[in-house]
Design an enzyme around this catalytic site. Sequence first.
Site, PDB file in Angstrom:
ATOM      1  N   ALA A  90       0.566  -1.473   0.186  1.00 30.48           N
ATOM      2  CA  ALA A  90      -0.398  -0.168   0.106  1.00 30.48           C
ATOM      3  C   ALA A  90       0.733   0.976   0.040  1.00 30.48           C
ATOM      4  CB  ALA A  90      -1.217  -0.024   0.949  1.00 30.48           C
ATOM      5  N   GLY A 106      -5.783  -0.428 -20.077  1.00 24.95           N
ATOM      6  CA  GLY A 106      -6.842   0.569 -19.706  1.00 24.95           C
ATOM      7  C   GLY A 106      -7.103   2.030 -20.174  1.00 24.95           C
ATOM      8  N   HIS A 136       2.103  -5.238 -22.890  1.00 27.15           N
ATOM      9  CA  HIS A 136       1.504  -3.452 -23.824  1.00 27.15           C
ATOM     10  C   HIS A 136       0.995  -4.240 -25.344  1.00 27.15           C
ATOM     11  CE1 HIS A 136       2.493  -2.152 -19.993  1.00 27.15           C
ATOM     12  NE2 HIS A 136       3.119  -1.494 -20.028  1.00 27.15           N
TER      13      HIS A 136
END
Length: 791
Positions: free
Chosen positions: A38, A212, A272
């Site tokens: 995180a 995305g 990618h």
Amino acid sequence: MFVAVLLLLVTLSVQGGNGEEKAEAQRPGHVSVVIVGATGDLAKKYLWQGFFEQYVNQVSGGNTFSFYGGGLSPASTATPVFFEIVQAVSCSKETSPNRCAVLKEQFLRLAEYRQLKTLEDYQELAKNIEKELQQEGIPEAGRLFYLSVPAFAYADIADKINNSCRPASGAWLRVVLEKPFGHDFRSAQLLASQLGSSLKDEEMFRIDHYLGKQVVAKILPFRVENKKYLDPIWNKHHIERVEIVLKETLDVKGRIPFYDQYGVIRDVMQNHLTEVMTLLTMKLPVNMSSTEEVLQNKLQIFSNLLPIGKNQAVTGQYKAYKTSVQQEMNKTNDHVSLTPTFAAVLAHIDEAQYEGVPIILISGKMLDERVGYARILFKNTVFCLQNHNSVHCKPKQIVFHFGHGQLKYPAILVSKNLFKPVLKEGQWKEVTEHTDVDVLGLPISDYYVQTPSENREAYSELISQIFAGRKNSFISAENLLASWGLWTPLLTSLAGSFPRIYPGGTDNGDMLDLRVKGKDISYSSEVVIISADQMSGTSAKDFQVMQGKFRSAAMVSAWSEELVERLAADIQASAEAAVREGGVFHLALSGGSSPLALFHRLALHHFSFPWRDTHVWMVDERCVPPTELESNFHSLHDHLLQHVRIPYFNIHPMPVQLNQRLCVEEDAGALLYEKEVRKLVNGSSFHFVLLGVGYDGHTASLFPDSKVSELGDRLVALTESPVKPHQRMSLTFSAINPARTVALLVMGKGKHELITQLSRMKDNPDKWPVTGVKPDDGKLVWYIDYDALLG
């Protein structure tokens, strides 16, 4: 701890997905989000902002949320850092300052940091979630774990989640994984197997942030919306070439320990750029909302791609990279890294629609500009005799511009001499006022230009799809392995090759310009700049193919590429001799990853191979359906058979699937194959048998301690492997040893210890099955590359 903040997920689910996904996304209740890692860079730059945007967009009713930041550090030291990151999230321009302050305050109250290191830590997290659910008295919708950690930690964390943090029946579990998903085909397969033992495939979301990006996500919808214009021209008769380019101006300082293991091909091309290629070339799905259909259509492209070998790639390395490696990895001044920071790869699709159309994938660091795009350049049949500036004589092209470059913003550009693209109102808009800028040879005014109405960051887009349970923009296990199956042979063939050294930035000039000739690609200039210290010592080119003896048998050794070339030439020579003698050549091939480079060599360079007179047999097979990626025949078909002209009745897969079941003794599949061999192969003596050797000394599917000596005169037997899938079918020594030539192919540094042991080992087929390979009247040849031989 948490406030009942309402989140409406219905609007997410109506955007797409199949019925099952919609129902799951609409289930009301509490959602627990856990980001493991995180306080890392990815979480700091993108993830917390993405989850905050998701929260803000859905703040008006339906579900409740809590957010947990997890990491290895204890809460006492990591909590201040964690809240500093979370407090830095920002609202969009449309949100008023007062409302933004309220939203951020609520978001912060929903968030907490927890140490997640041991199984007990995960158990405590689960208890905390259960406790809060009971206190609030609301049902649970699901749990989302985002693993923003190194890939080597995935399997362990997935196991902890599976054993301690699964929600109750009826609630969903989604685990998000970041690339890299392996280092090559074998490691990706191992990771997929490890994760599969803890998580279901539908629970895993392998993220590629490029999917995305708004322009990338628009490729398929654009092709569907403009189908009436594109259908007549989206083929070999009209497309001159396809370019998929990702140029970067930055170096890799600070990432060297990671990057030096991966290089540009693994870092961006295998994922990618490959994903963009499949979106551009895949068959359009009948139902755009069907995740299964989209993924299957992508998978079909991998089956039709021609193998990519060393002649289909060039590599480079920026000059300062060597110094950075020495500094960041504490290497001596004479250390030379061969890791490429630039690569250009030429791909071709072996199907009627795209036959002969070159697809060029290019990426690199320290180039002249930062830009990413996919360009479809069409053939122009108009010749302007006088007005050369006429729009009709200018390049005809469609550009999917991902961002940056001179244009600065993401856009889809269609040259005006093609057609005016359809524009659906809402998420995209037409740009009519332009600055004075050129894009790939045309002024911006010569294009129809569409751009997103609102620019959204890629991670925010993907996070919203994760919440909705939509998997179209994520990588399936099948597609991942298919991609590695395409790229691993190239990476193997490039090992030991010196990349072209380039200065970096605009100083590169024309050093990286390319020439495409047929199915090969090369640099257009022959000038190569190599520093003096790179030339010192012994290079790969100083070693030629070497012949000798290994375990009293003939041995051929060379670097991997030269070794594969020699083996392919030897197989063809054997085939031609057999056909001259008897009109037929019987070739038995083993499975595994080692022969893939050989298959590619045979498919791409041996056009005079007598395939019409060749029968191809299997040395061994896994007991899985032949349509699955684990099948040896599936690999043989995809990498060789479909690319050569061999009569279908000359292909002999092992019958592991009979009566709708796999390798059942009563079905007598092994006996059927044995009868076929005895019927077609003269004296049951194959002309050429290709074998590999496993780390444990097994060959074919004859494994240690499997009592191979007790198989007697049987030519084919069912065997047991110590690793999954356990059941196998294999030729026995009674089928292998009568062959005229048996080749044992051993490649890679990982096999050096095995070769060392075998060089000292006495024959013991039960413990070391490969030592049982002893041709009766034929010859045995070991093909060992220098990595395996010398370490």
